[in-house]
Design an enzyme around this catalytic site. Structure first.
Site, PDB file in Angstrom:
ATOM      1  N   ASN A  11       6.490  43.248  -6.139  1.00 32.86           N
ATOM      2  CA  ASN A  11       5.430  43.834  -6.954  1.00 32.86           C
ATOM      3  C   ASN A  11       4.100  43.413  -6.329  1.00 32.86           C
ATOM      4  O   ASN A  11       3.717  42.253  -6.421  1.00 32.86           O
ATOM      5  CB  ASN A  11       5.562  43.314  -8.395  1.00 32.86           C
ATOM      6  CG  ASN A  11       4.425  43.762  -9.287  1.00 32.86           C
ATOM      7  OD1 ASN A  11       3.596  44.584  -8.890  1.00 32.86           O
ATOM      8  ND2 ASN A  11       4.379  43.222 -10.499  1.00 32.86           N
ATOM      9  N   HIS A  97       5.424  45.217 -17.534  1.00 32.13           N
ATOM     10  CA  HIS A  97       5.140  43.921 -16.915  1.00 32.13           C
ATOM     11  C   HIS A  97       4.264  43.094 -17.858  1.00 32.13           C
ATOM     12  O   HIS A  97       3.415  43.639 -18.568  1.00 32.13           O
ATOM     13  CB  HIS A  97       4.435  44.138 -15.566  1.00 32.13           C
ATOM     14  CG  HIS A  97       4.360  42.876 -14.767  1.00 32.13           C
ATOM     15  ND1 HIS A  97       3.408  41.910 -15.015  1.00 32.13           N
ATOM     16  CD2 HIS A  97       5.136  42.400 -13.762  1.00 32.13           C
ATOM     17  CE1 HIS A  97       3.599  40.897 -14.175  1.00 32.13           C
ATOM     18  NE2 HIS A  97       4.638  41.170 -13.404  1.00 32.13           N
ATOM     19  N   GLU A 169      11.115  37.851 -16.630  1.00 31.89           N
ATOM     20  CA  GLU A 169      10.007  37.131 -16.006  1.00 31.89           C
ATOM     21  C   GLU A 169       9.327  36.247 -17.047  1.00 31.89           C
ATOM     22  O   GLU A 169       8.458  36.718 -17.806  1.00 31.89           O
ATOM     23  CB  GLU A 169       8.974  38.114 -15.445  1.00 31.89           C
ATOM     24  CG  GLU A 169       9.531  39.042 -14.384  1.00 31.89           C
ATOM     25  CD  GLU A 169       8.425  39.571 -13.462  1.00 31.89           C
ATOM     26  OE1 GLU A 169       8.512  39.333 -12.268  1.00 31.89           O
ATOM     27  OE2 GLU A 169       7.473  40.186 -13.967  1.00 31.89           O
ATOM     28  N   SER A 215       7.406  33.185  -9.523  1.00 32.89           N
ATOM     29  CA  SER A 215       7.314  32.205  -8.431  1.00 32.89           C
ATOM     30  C   SER A 215       8.579  32.141  -7.564  1.00 32.89           C
ATOM     31  O   SER A 215       8.968  31.059  -7.120  1.00 32.89           O
ATOM     32  CB  SER A 215       6.946  30.825  -8.975  1.00 32.89           C
ATOM     33  OG  SER A 215       5.685  30.882  -9.621  1.00 32.89           O
ATOM     34  N   GLY A 236       6.273  38.550  -6.847  1.00 27.58           N
ATOM     35  CA  GLY A 236       4.852  38.889  -6.780  1.00 27.58           C
ATOM     36  C   GLY A 236       4.240  38.359  -5.491  1.00 27.58           C
ATOM     37  O   GLY A 236       4.409  38.931  -4.413  1.00 27.58           O
ATOM     38  N   GLY A 237       3.563  37.230  -5.588  1.00 29.45           N
ATOM     39  CA  GLY A 237       2.799  36.667  -4.467  1.00 29.45           C
ATOM     40  C   GLY A 237       3.568  36.624  -3.147  1.00 29.45           C
ATOM     41  O   GLY A 237       3.032  37.013  -2.100  1.00 29.45           O
TER      42      GLY A 237
HETATM   43  P1  13P Z   1       4.880  35.699  -8.738  1.00 29.88           P
HETATM   44  O1  13P Z   1       6.089  35.859  -7.844  1.00 29.88           O
HETATM   45  O2  13P Z   1       3.584  35.737  -7.998  1.00 29.88           O
HETATM   46  O3  13P Z   1       5.029  34.520  -9.645  1.00 29.88           O
HETATM   47  O4  13P Z   1       4.840  36.998  -9.687  1.00 29.88           O
HETATM   48  C1  13P Z   1       5.999  37.392 -10.345  1.00 29.88           C
HETATM   49  C2  13P Z   1       5.772  38.736 -10.918  1.00 29.88           C
HETATM   50  O5  13P Z   1       4.987  38.911 -11.829  1.00 29.88           O
HETATM   51  C3  13P Z   1       6.493  39.869 -10.326  1.00 29.88           C
HETATM   52  O6  13P Z   1       6.383  41.007 -11.100  1.00 29.88           O
END
Ligand code: 13P
Length: 252
Positions: A11, A97, A169, A215, A236-237
């Site tokens: 994402n 989300h 999540e 994470s 995410g990141g």
């Molecule tokens: P992170 O992997 O940055 O914690 O984000 C998770 C997320 O919100 C994916 O949709």
């Protein structure tokens, strides 16, 4: 036990210009060209979707939207319809989300309508659910998830939801570096499967892919993926960098 193909999804949230997105997608395409047995999806920001779809066409990478509106067309300034996502080449769409719930007034009711619209259009919905830190500390994790699942999936039959993906999540683990332990995540995923058995039936519950998000990084993905009820990750990141994300795609 149903055979659930793992899904690793990135994402990209509100990151990357079109050229940056195309460059990352192109690099990822090379990096993961030889991987098999895992589905891969990236969800770029709206302006980059069409270009990224072109860039990964014919590869083993699918593209998703980060949100959609349930109407097909109309006077809805700022919205994108499911048919528009399909039109540019999306196969998936992320729905509900926690950032959309927190900042953009997404509710379980709107999530429910968006899932219906996605399914009707042939998009694979990735329904996001998760508890906040306060809710976890107050012992409300399961009741929060129970409500999100029951309201989000209200009115559907198992047959309607054959492609459904759920992403658990925990809000406290998103972007914080605090990953749920694999045991904490497994406990929730197992709970979700028993909830789906209660609402629908066991065959359905065993066939739904449940991703973990929060994470996820190369250092923790293999431990998470070793859990029996964790079928992939919503990242995410760590999905913004093609080299890092391709390690996650390989569970290493
Ligand atoms: P992170 O992997 O940055 O914690 O984000 C998770 C997320 O919100 C994916 O949709």
């Amino acid at each position: 036990m149903a055979n659930r193909t793992p899904l690793i999804a990135g994402n990209w949230k509100m990151y990357k210009t079109v050229s940056e997105a195309v460059e990352t997608a192109g690099q990822l395409k090379k990096n993961v060209a030889d991987t098999a047995g895992v589905d891969i999806m990236i969800a770029p920001t709206f302006t980059a979707i069409a270009a990224v779809c072109d860039s990964v066409k014919g590869s083993n990478i699918d593209v998703g939207g980060q949100d959609l509106f349930w109407e097909t067309e109309g006077a809805y300034t700022g919205q994108l319809s499911p048919t528009m996502l399909v039109d540019v080449g999306c196969r998936y769409v992320i729905i509900g989300h926690s950032e959309r719930r927190q900042y953009f007034a997404e509710t379980d009711e709107s999530v429910n309508k968006k899932i219906a619209a996605a399914i009707k259009t042939g998009l694979i919905p990735v329904m996001c659910i998760g508890e906040s830190e306060n809710q976890r500390e107050a012992g409300q994790t399961f009741s929060v998830l129970d409500k999100q699942v029951k309201k989000g999936l209200k009115g559907f039959f198992a047959d309607d939801l054959k492609t459904l993906v759920i992403a658990y999540e925990p809000v406290w683990a998103i972007g914080t570096g605090k990953t749920a332990t694999s045991t904490q995540a497994q406990e929730v995923h197992q709970y979700l499967r028993s909830l789906l058995t209660e609402i629908f039936d066991q065959t359905f519950a065993q066939s739904v892919r449940i991703l973990y998000g929060g994470s996820v990084k190369p250092e923790n993905v293999s431990e998470l993926m070793s859990m029996p009820d964790i079928d992939g990750a919503l990242v995410g990141g760590a999905s913004l960098n093609a080299d890092i994300f391709s390690k996650i795609v390989r569970f290493q």
